[in-house]
Design a protein around this motif. Sequence first.
Motif, mmCIF file in Angstrom:
data_model
loop_
_atom_site.group_PDB
_atom_site.id
_atom_site.type_symbol
_atom_site.label_atom_id
_atom_site.label_comp_id
_atom_site.label_asym_id
_atom_site.label_seq_id
_atom_site.Cartn_x
_atom_site.Cartn_y
_atom_site.Cartn_z
ATOM 1 N N HIS A 34 0.823 -1.210 0.000
ATOM 2 C CA HIS A 34 0.000 0.000 0.000
ATOM 3 C C HIS A 34 0.860 1.265 0.000
ATOM 4 N N ARG A 38 0.556 4.076 -2.998
ATOM 5 C CA ARG A 38 0.332 5.492 -2.670
ATOM 6 C C ARG A 38 1.520 6.345 -3.118
ATOM 7 N N ASP A 43 -2.212 4.111 -6.942
ATOM 8 C CA ASP A 43 -3.459 3.944 -6.207
ATOM 9 C C ASP A 43 -4.551 4.912 -6.657
ATOM 10 N N ILE A 44 -4.169 6.105 -7.091
ATOM 11 C CA ILE A 44 -5.169 7.114 -7.452
ATOM 12 C C ILE A 44 -5.147 7.489 -8.935
ATOM 13 N N SER A 152 -7.924 1.749 -6.504
ATOM 14 C CA SER A 152 -8.530 1.717 -5.164
ATOM 15 C C SER A 152 -10.016 2.070 -5.155
ATOM 16 N N SER A 153 -10.650 2.201 -6.318
ATOM 17 C CA SER A 153 -12.053 2.616 -6.363
ATOM 18 C C SER A 153 -13.009 1.705 -5.602
ATOM 19 N N SER A 155 -12.327 -0.040 -2.937
ATOM 20 C CA SER A 155 -11.811 -0.323 -1.595
ATOM 21 C C SER A 155 -12.059 0.880 -0.687
ATOM 22 N N LEU A 156 -11.881 0.667 0.591
ATOM 23 C CA LEU A 156 -12.043 1.771 1.540
ATOM 24 C C LEU A 156 -11.053 2.893 1.268
ATOM 25 N N ARG A 157 -9.895 2.544 0.665
ATOM 26 C CA ARG A 157 -8.879 3.560 0.360
ATOM 27 C C ARG A 157 -9.347 4.531 -0.716
ATOM 28 N N GLY A 158 -10.239 4.113 -1.603
ATOM 29 C CA GLY A 158 -10.576 4.957 -2.738
ATOM 30 C C GLY A 158 -12.030 5.335 -2.904
ATOM 31 N N ARG A 161 -12.973 9.013 -2.093
ATOM 32 C CA ARG A 161 -12.522 9.975 -3.105
ATOM 33 C C ARG A 161 -13.489 9.971 -4.304
#
Length: 177
Positions: A34, A38, A43-44, A152-153, A155-158, A161
């Motif tokens: 991760h 990042r 990731d984004i 990461s769309s 997942s909780l990470r994305g 956003r």
Amino acid sequence: MQIAAELAKTARVTLATRAPVKFARQKIAGRDLHFWLRHTGVDIAPLGGLLREPPTQLVIDDGRYHSALAQGAPDRRPVFTGIDGMKVCWANGSREEVDAIVLATGYRPDVPYLAGLDGALDAAGHPRHRGGVSAAVPGLAFVGLEWQRSLSSNSLRGVGRDAARIARHLAAHLRGR
């Protein structure tokens, strides 16, 4: 995979998946995967629109999940074809009684109720969208789709956003009505 491996320590567990499980190493050059996703911006990065079909999600693993699967705890089979009471129906026609079914992350959207909205779904029944905004229906949007905008769309990470982006889009849509 993680839930199945934990449960398999104390119970007989079958991991039913659409495709064989694929793994990614948890640590690369001493850092968590991760961190690298990042740090590199992968990731984004808005790559979702460039993909015809989202790739299979990988299980991030320090070795224990791959080992558990190799040892048959959990047992992995192709996903069942139906449920009849307390029995799952397997593709080969066999039926097996189960105590519980845990539906976990990795599932794909099943939105047949959108079929009545002209152009909302593609031929495979998946939402037609650009970055989560419907390509055919004004005011319709999605969040949490695989590769909606980035790795990461879903997942909780994305998802937060993407949800913020969708909220801005929908607010602009409503202002323009």
